[in-house]
Write a protein that holds these residues in place. Sequence first.
Motif, PDB file in Angstrom:
ATOM      1  N   SER A  60       0.862  -1.263   0.040  1.00 22.97           N
ATOM      2  CA  SER A  60      -0.026   0.201   0.102  1.00 22.97           C
ATOM      3  C   SER A  60       0.883   1.259  -0.114  1.00 22.97           C
ATOM      4  CB  SER A  60      -0.975   0.169   1.176  1.00 22.97           C
ATOM      5  OG  SER A  60      -0.316  -0.145   2.373  1.00 22.97           O
ATOM      6  N   SER A 302     -10.288   2.882  -7.828  1.00 23.48           N
ATOM      7  CA  SER A 302     -10.553   1.868  -7.015  1.00 23.48           C
ATOM      8  C   SER A 302      -9.038   1.433  -6.312  1.00 23.48           C
ATOM      9  CB  SER A 302     -10.971   0.784  -7.779  1.00 23.48           C
ATOM     10  OG  SER A 302     -12.197   0.943  -8.376  1.00 23.48           O
ATOM     11  N   ILE A 303      -8.002   1.183  -7.003  1.00 21.67           N
ATOM     12  CA  ILE A 303      -6.935   1.167  -6.503  1.00 21.67           C
ATOM     13  C   ILE A 303      -6.411   2.079  -5.547  1.00 21.67           C
ATOM     14  CG2 ILE A 303      -4.410   0.972  -7.140  1.00 21.67           C
ATOM     15  CD1 ILE A 303      -5.000  -0.265  -9.744  1.00 21.67           C
ATOM     16  N   LEU A 306      -8.435   1.339  -2.297  1.00 20.89           N
ATOM     17  CA  LEU A 306      -8.177   0.163  -1.729  1.00 20.89           C
ATOM     18  C   LEU A 306      -6.693   0.338  -1.011  1.00 20.89           C
ATOM     19  CD1 LEU A 306      -8.592  -2.659  -1.210  1.00 20.89           C
ATOM     20  CD2 LEU A 306      -7.510  -3.229  -3.549  1.00 20.89           C
ATOM     21  N   ILE A 309      -7.133   2.306   2.190  1.00 28.35           N
ATOM     22  CA  ILE A 309      -7.748   1.351   3.191  1.00 28.35           C
ATOM     23  C   ILE A 309      -6.883   0.090   3.710  1.00 28.35           C
ATOM     24  CG2 ILE A 309      -9.651  -0.109   3.648  1.00 28.35           C
ATOM     25  CD1 ILE A 309     -11.430   1.401   1.653  1.00 28.35           C
ATOM     26  N   MET A 310      -6.080  -0.284   3.084  1.00 33.84           N
ATOM     27  CA  MET A 310      -4.967  -1.465   3.298  1.00 33.84           C
ATOM     28  C   MET A 310      -4.120  -0.954   4.299  1.00 33.84           C
ATOM     29  SD  MET A 310      -4.438  -3.264  -0.384  1.00 33.84           S
ATOM     30  CE  MET A 310      -2.715  -4.099   0.180  1.00 33.84           C
TER      31      MET A 310
END
Length: 324
Positions: A60, A302-303, A306, A309-310
Amino acid sequence: MSNPTPPVGPGLPETQTLIPDTTTAPGKEKESKQGKQGKPASLWTDAWYDLRRRPMFIISVIIILVLLVMSFWPSLFSSIDPYNARTCDLSTARQGPSPGHLFGRDNLGCDVYARTIYGARNSIVIGVFTTLVTTLIGGLLGIIAGFRGGMVDTISSRVTEIFFAIPSILGALLIAATFRGRYNSILLVIIALSVLGWPMVYRIMRAAVITAKNQDFVVAARALGAGAGRIMFRHLLPNSLAPVIVVATINLGTFIAAEAALSFLGVGVQSPDISWGLMIADARNRFLEAPLPLVFPAVFLSITVLAFIMMGDAVRDALDPKLR
């Protein structure tokens, strides 16, 4: 019966009888080695030691660093300036991928790849500034309410519940639509999301402060005559910051997604500015015949969400000893 000390003979140097036994057990040797290396003594150093061993955190962070570089120096990734109208050719509208145009062209004949790269800046800037504003407002009100208690805590908690009762996207949509055209569209999105985004940070900070203010170090600070400001910002804030950092990290990705939603609905970022949500909105009507102008910004969005969030999940696991 104990063994007698071996005699010192004429051929044996006397110093050999004085050499101490330096052999240690394997467990003690390992323990002493760890002591030399130094075991992390604080929550933050221990968390950093734990984060470095988490693949999810490393992945991330790499993604986020690439996105930040892309935001500040987009020319490193694309030689085409999408803000220059001359780079768009209407005769090539909705053209598929070709040499020099990796993602094809959109409805106006503009390069989708260049717009996707340059769109990262506004999306991430909105997410970062909204996170900073909501963290400062919610954190400040939360630490005051948690420390003071009484009427201050009661009033601030009731006001927070009123904001919690308003759906975030719906409220931001109403604010952005009401003041549309009066302010810069990027600034307006930051304000709209910040107005309804601080209550969660407030609750997290308030709960952490209420738990920490009864600890021995706060009692000792009061006994030594420390003032309210010193106790709040010197003692309570560092010990209540961990859950707020976790929530802020996850909220950053949430705010980027919320900006995309507002732009998609037509009240967020406005042309000629570029954002991923605006690109998705522009491409939705011709999705069946030209899907790439919508797919690529959606994938980047989206990436990005994500990745944040990761990272937030990894930081939460590292800062909470119960989850390790």
